[in-house]
Design an enzyme around this catalytic site. Structure first.
Site, PDB file in Angstrom:
ATOM      1  N   LYS A  90      64.502  37.786  41.163  1.00 34.18           N
ATOM      2  CA  LYS A  90      64.631  38.518  42.437  1.00 34.18           C
ATOM      3  C   LYS A  90      65.523  37.768  43.417  1.00 34.18           C
ATOM      4  CE  LYS A  90      60.899  40.402  44.072  1.00 34.18           C
ATOM      5  NZ  LYS A  90      59.586  40.566  44.739  1.00 34.18           N
ATOM      6  N   LYS A 102      55.215  31.079  42.395  1.00 37.06           N
ATOM      7  CA  LYS A 102      54.129  31.965  42.846  1.00 37.06           C
ATOM      8  C   LYS A 102      52.848  31.160  42.792  1.00 37.06           C
ATOM      9  CE  LYS A 102      53.745  36.324  44.161  1.00 37.06           C
ATOM     10  NZ  LYS A 102      54.717  37.030  44.997  1.00 37.06           N
TER      11      LYS A 102
END
Length: 411
Positions: A90, A102
């Site tokens: 992304k 994450k």
């Protein structure tokens, strides 16, 4: 197929299209580092409670790793791995100088008091403070967390490293947060939708939208799309789902949800079965909640002509194939919801420079990045004769692969 398997599958398809060497492919797939920590806190009643925290740092070839921290009962290693990898692609699609990460804690934030959440956040930060940093790994809010969580992380991190506002993004404005950050993902979804529709000779005005999920992303997308003349005909959240074929008054709904903490009971629309929200009649469907909601069970019934993936991984590969055969155009998550991380990048830049931007500048820059990202993705679609998802994946994977080779990391 779980999120990690689906993400790996899309990566490998993109790798084949790009003709990547198998050794390079393998090195791009393996996470840089996986962290698992125990977080034990005293609860308000004096008892001790233990929670498991995770941080997966996937790739740093293009810059510091970047990714949210979520507090949710279903936080587990495979999901965190998948989302960390998605962040790598992304940030590359958005062409901002980050890699992917994450994290999260397996907990139910609704069952913890504010003081318990603060203690949990501070313990988690104590366990990972030497593994995150301004030029290493920059966390942000995600499901179950928000500006206050980031403020606690900033404060705890600063006890070890000195005042460091750029260590997290999505902070309160008073601690160096960026104007426009709260609306950024939803605004990016609106810009992405606009770019896609323009490609098909259409505009947002007059199109009928269904939005699954009315949290931060879904509510901002609804507000901004309705301001552009889009008609929101159905909306859902964890409390239920509502529909009005003539269009829901979004401003009234926003006021109602602030007071009642959900869409259920809103008198400007009638209630419908929440399970039917994805298959309601509309032109454009925006899944803005959890992953994996569009699958082989419901894909055939979807009536939308366009799907804008505001959530992470809302469409599984089986559904992708079914919808593709039906001629449904899917705007993939790693492009469509990149507005949040793009404005997080702007926040990081402002913190490092010590110079804050006006909101108008933030929004203008976001539009520039989203439009450029769409153009670059379409060019990859033409080059590799592929759909938008593979266009986005080949764009992201190619940029990371090039950076990896240039740094001499290619296996």
């Amino acid at each position: 197929m779980n999120a990690l398997a689906a993400t790996n599958r899309n990566f490998k398809l993109a790798s084949r299209l790009l003709g990547l060497d198998s050794k390079l492919e393998k090195s791009l797939l393996i996470p840089f580092r996986e962290i698992k920590v125990e977080c034990t806190i005293p609860k308000d009643d004096g008892t001790l409670a233990s929670f498991v925290g995770f941080r997966v740092q996937h790739d740093n070839a293009r810059g510091p790793m970047k990714g949210g921290i979520r507090y949710h009962p279903e936080v587990e290693p495979d999901e965190v791995n998948a989302l960390a990898q998605l962040m790598t692609w992304k940030t590359a699609v958005a062409n901002i100088p980050y890699g992917g990460a994450k994290g999260g804690i397996g907990c139910d934030p609704s069952k913890l008091s504010i003081s318990e959440l603060e203690r949990l956040t501070r313990v988690f930060t104590q366990k990972i403070h030497d593994l995150i940093g301004i030029h290493t790994d920059v966390p942000a809010p995600d499901m179950g967390t928000g500006p206050q969580t980031m403020a606690w992380i900033l404060d705890e991190y600063s006890k070890f490293h000195g005042y460091s506002p750029a260590v997290v993004t999505g902070k309160p404005i008073d601690l160096g947060g960026s104007l426009g950050r709260d609306a950024a993902t939803g605004r990016g979804v609106m810009f992405a939708t606009e770019a896609l529709l323009n490609e098909h000779g259409k505009s947002i005005s007059g199109q009928r939208f269904v939005i699954q999920g009315f949290g931060n992303v879904g509510s901002w997308a609804a507000k901004l799309i309705s301001e552009q003349g889009g008609k929101i005909v159905a909306v859902s959240d964890i409390t239920g789902a509502i529909k009005n074929k003539d269009g829901i008054d979004i401003e009234s709904l926003l006021n109602y949800t602030k007071e009642h903490r959900g869409v259920k009971g809103f008198d400007g629309a009638h209630p419908i079965d929440a399970n039917s929200i994805l298959v309601e009649d509309c032109d454009i469907l925006i899944p803005a909640a959890l992953g994996g909601v569009i699958n082989r069970e419901n894909a055939n019934e979807i009536k939308a002509k366009f799907i804008i993936e505001a959530a992470n991984h809302p469409t599984d590969p089986d559904a992708d194939e079914i919808l593709s055969k039906k001629g449904v155009v899917i705007l993939p998550d790693i492009y469509a919801n990149s507005g949040g991380v793009t404005v997080s990048y702007f926040e990081w830049v402002q913190n490092i420079q010590g110079f804050m931007w006006e909101e108008e500048k933030v929004n203008e820059e976001l539009k520039t990045y989203m439009n450029r990202g769409f153009k670059n993705m379409k060019e990859m679609c033409k080059t590799h004769s592929c759909d938008l998802r593979m266009g986005a994946f080949t764009l992201g994977v190619n940029r990371v692969a090039r950076a990896t080779v240039l740094r001499g990391w290619g296996a």
